[in-house]
Design a protein around this motif. Structure first.
Motif, short mmCIF file in Angstrom:
data_model
loop_
_atom_site.label_atom_id
_atom_site.label_comp_id
_atom_site.label_asym_id
_atom_site.label_seq_id
_atom_site.Cartn_x
_atom_site.Cartn_y
_atom_site.Cartn_z
N LEU A 613 0.86 -1.10 -0.13
CA LEU A 613 -0.09 -0.01 -0.07
C LEU A 613 0.94 1.11 0.22
O LEU A 613 0.31 2.58 0.17
CB LEU A 613 -1.02 0.05 1.17
N ASP A 614 2.13 1.16 -0.01
CA ASP A 614 3.01 2.21 -0.09
C ASP A 614 3.44 2.53 -1.60
O ASP A 614 3.27 1.66 -2.37
CB ASP A 614 4.28 2.14 0.62
N SER A 615 3.62 3.80 -2.05
CA SER A 615 4.01 4.27 -3.21
C SER A 615 5.66 4.45 -3.21
O SER A 615 6.30 4.63 -2.26
CB SER A 615 3.36 5.40 -3.85
N TYR A 616 6.08 4.43 -4.24
CA TYR A 616 7.60 4.57 -4.50
C TYR A 616 7.76 5.61 -5.67
O TYR A 616 7.03 5.74 -6.77
CB TYR A 616 8.42 3.47 -4.85
N THR A 617 8.83 6.62 -5.50
CA THR A 617 8.88 7.67 -6.50
C THR A 617 9.84 7.32 -7.39
O THR A 617 9.82 8.07 -8.54
CB THR A 617 9.46 9.10 -5.71
N GLU A 618 10.62 6.27 -7.31
CA GLU A 618 11.55 5.98 -8.19
C GLU A 618 11.76 4.28 -8.20
O GLU A 618 11.50 3.63 -7.05
CB GLU A 618 12.93 6.66 -8.44
N ILE A 619 12.14 3.66 -9.29
CA ILE A 619 12.62 2.34 -9.17
C ILE A 619 14.12 2.12 -9.07
O ILE A 619 14.96 2.65 -9.99
CB ILE A 619 11.99 1.60 -10.32
N LYS A 620 14.54 1.48 -8.09
CA LYS A 620 16.01 1.05 -7.99
C LYS A 620 16.30 -0.41 -8.06
O LYS A 620 15.75 -1.02 -7.27
CB LYS A 620 16.31 1.65 -6.73
#
Length: 672
Positions: A613-620
């Motif tokens: 349910l969390d969002s991520y601003t970028e993908i690493k």
């Protein structure tokens, strides 16, 4: 390729109305339904096993709707709700039908649930399916009550007089049911009784499928037969041979067709759903193989928005892309005959997500052609497992699925590999849990461990010790310590920093397995990554280690109730990622817990699915090998349409960074 929507639909032939029919026809158009599978004699409307005359009442009611659906370009399938029967519900078998019912492992006789080897039942069921085939359905399904277990209130079957006679003939001597069951579950080396039971259970179900397939295709040659499935580990304790069973059911010229279980009848935390999705849904897909047509089960028991949100339903449907599914079976309305409820918004939701589900299908995931850690499973593990107490059939359940849920939750690139499909495994990264190694010879085990990068749990290590193969791990001594025995309390990774925490700790007390304390031979190539400690900070012994630069050990078994729950820790995720990166180039996501990473073997297609349910601003993304390109097309759902964006990927020191967000419950695809 268009993603197929099959609506499982129940109406009451005694009380159905033209108004309900009209709502159904409107809904299939609004929701873009491709196929309607009419459930016959289901749940609250079930009235025991039906006679030929009672069955015809249902078919006569379905045929007019079948014709109206055909005008809309929608096919009709049938989903009879009973084969053996799900449970005893106060009914008894109609004397006109007259087959024998099963007896469970405790000697209890069912009232309404069939013995799967009873000749009368076999003939009855084949005739029933021939009658269903008379209306020429697109697909004709067999329910998941076609199994030897989970028939409440009874336990594993069948131990009726007929089966006991079969078992005794194979034994070559008389044994009571009690004696046979005791020997079948006996601790230590598996007995001939266990093999006889599993062989018979496996054989009779394959024979039943073949009899039904022949009856159906004699009447309706173009109909595909489909089988609904349950938990793969439980199917193992009835000896299921996946390939032979589904090929017997399919018949010549037809594909394997299955409805895998999706493990959330009610809405649950998506990260918990993600664990079970690996253990059951992905496991089933692996056993069925890449050419099977999969239509997983989306079920909303008790079938209103009180149990599941539209957002979660959409998430479940879209993430079936990670199974390589061709479509979905939608059990979203109740099974009592209330029909379609237009107020719940299902029509718009389904229509909105279908273009994206279809777009994902254009690059279909094939679990046999994925990069990353391969979790090994074996359908035959119940044949070889050693029981501890010999009291319950649950002691035969394989534990092989544990790595699958843990590693995928830790955002490693993974897949699941049945060893029957590809035993010649070399230069791969594999994960082995439970007693799977008991299925192999000593030479096969030696080759498997020496020629691959291998992750092993405590149960696997115990198999090596039992086989006098401890030298493969340079083990000098080994001793089990029970959880909550006052000995171990936590694991500590001395000298390691995870997310800014030095010497991080993970519980060895709560929701955890027992600890296998290992001491290694002097001067061995063993690097200790973590140690067991007691509650007053005294170091007790080694825990996680890397042996000979390619064997990673997690020396614990599983808690009978909670499995490996203790291991689902961000500290363990960080520790595991550091361990794997020290051994070999490895694909995983950084600081993106519960985002699943799937990578096509050639690296040209990547799936990322956020079971969080969390969002991520970028993908690493920590990459194991160079990317095909530093740009890719990112495909995602945008409203009711599809958004395609060319993204740049910044790669530095094996870390690929994509400046693109990932929302809660979102799935995206990267095409290189």
């Amino acid at each position: 390729m268009s993603y197929t929507y099959t609506l499982r639909y129940v109406f009451d032939p005694r009380t159905n109305t033209p108004e309900k029919d009209e709502k159904l026809l409107n809904f299939v158009q609004k929701a873009k339904i491709d196929d309607v599978a009419f459930i016959i004699n289901g749940e609250e409307l079930n009235h025991s096993h039906l006679t030929k005359e009672e069955t015809q009442v249902w078919l006569d009611a379905i045929i007019p709707l079948q014709k109206q659906l055909a005008k809309l370009g929608v096919t009709t399938s049938l989903n009879p709700w009973t084969t053996i029967m799900h449970s005893d519900r106060g009914f008894s078998v109609n004397p006109k039908i007259g087959f024998n019912t099963f007896v469970d492992i405790n000697g209890n006789k069912a009232k309404d649930m069939a013995c799967p080897a009873d000749p009368t039942w076999r003939k009855y069921l084949a005739q029933q399916y021939a009658q269903y085939a008379s209306i020429h359905p697109r697909r004709l399904w067999m329910e998941d009550d076609f199994r030897h277990y989970n028939h409440t209130p009874l336990k594993l079957m069948c131990f009726c007089d007929y089966h006991m006679k079969l078992y005794q003939e194979k034994l070559g001597r008389a044994e009571s049911r009690e004696e046979f069951v005791k020997n079948m579950l006996k601790p230590g080396e598996p007995t001939i009784e266990r093999k006889i039971y599993l062989d018979q259970a496996r054989k009779e179900m394959i024979e039943n499928e073949h009899l039904i397939e022949q009856a159906v295709h004699k009447v309706s040659p173009d109909t595909d037969m489909g089988q609904m499935t349950s938990f793969p580990d439980w199917h193992a304790i009835e000896g299921r041979d996946w390939a032979k069973l589904f090929d017997a059911q399919a018949g010549p010229g037809h594909p394997r067709v299955a409805r895998p279980h999706l493990p959330a009848y009610n809405e649950v935390a998506p990260l918990i759903y993600g664990r079970k999705f690996e253990e059951y849904s992905r496991n089933t897909a692996a056993f069925l193989g890449p050419h099977a047509e999969l239509y997983p089960e989306l079920e909303n028991s008790m079938w209103t928005p009180q149990v599941k949100s539209n957002t979660f339903i959409a998430f479940q449907i879209i993430t079936t892309a990670l199974l390589g599914a061709k479509g979905i079976m939608l059990n979203i309305f109740d099974m009592m005959g209330n029909g379609i409820n237009e107020d719940w918004g299902y029509g718009k939701m389904l229509a909105d997500i279908k273009p994206f589900a279809s777009a994902l299908s254009n690059h279909r995931l094939n679990m046999k052609e994925l990069r990353g850690i391969k979790v090994l499973v074996d359908q035959d593990s119940a044949y070889t497992a050693h029981t501890t107490w010999g009291k319950e059939p649950e002691e035969l359940l394989p534990h092989e699925k544990n790595w699958a849920s843990l590693l995928a939750s830790f955002s490693f690139a993974t897949t699941i590999l049945p060893i029957q499909d590809n035993f010649e495994i070399e230069d791969q990264t594999i994960a082995i849990a439970g007693q799977l190694l008991r299925n192999l010879t000593d030479s096969q085990i030696t080759k498997l461990i020496t020629q691959n990068t291998v992750l092993l749990d405590g149960e696997s290590i115990q198999v090596l010790l039992d086989r006098d193969l401890g030298n493969l791990l340079h083990i000098q001594s080994a001793k089990w310590h029970a959880a909550k025995s006052g000995y171990q309390s936590f694991e500590q990774a001395d000298g390691v920093t995870v997310q800014g925490v030095k010497n991080p700790r993970i519980t060895m007390l709560q929701h955890t397995g027992n600890y296998l304390q290992l001491d290694y031979q002097p001067n061995s190539n063993v690097k200790i990554w973590s140690s067991a400690y007691n509650s007053i900070d005294q170091k007790l012994g080694n825990f996680m280690a890397v042996i000979d630069d390619h064997i990673i050990v997690l020396p614990m078994d599983q808690d009978p109730k909670h499995g490996w729950e203790s291991q689902f820790s961000s500290y363990k995720q960080g520790l595991m990622q550091q361990i794997m990166a020290s051994v070999e180039p490895t694909d995983y996501l950084i600081n993106m817990p519960h985002v699943k990473l799937n990578i096509q073997e050639n690296g040209k297609v990547v799936w990322l699915a956020n079971f969080n349910l969390d969002s991520y601003t970028e993908i690493k993304w920590h990459i194991s090998e160079p990317l095909p390109s530093t740009t890719a097309t990112l495909i995602r759902k945008y409203g009711s349409s599809i958004e395609k964006e060319v993204v740049k990927i910044d790669v530095r020191d094996n870390l690929a960074t994509i400046k693109s967000s990932l929302s809660p419950l979102e799935t995206i695809q990267l095409i290189f």
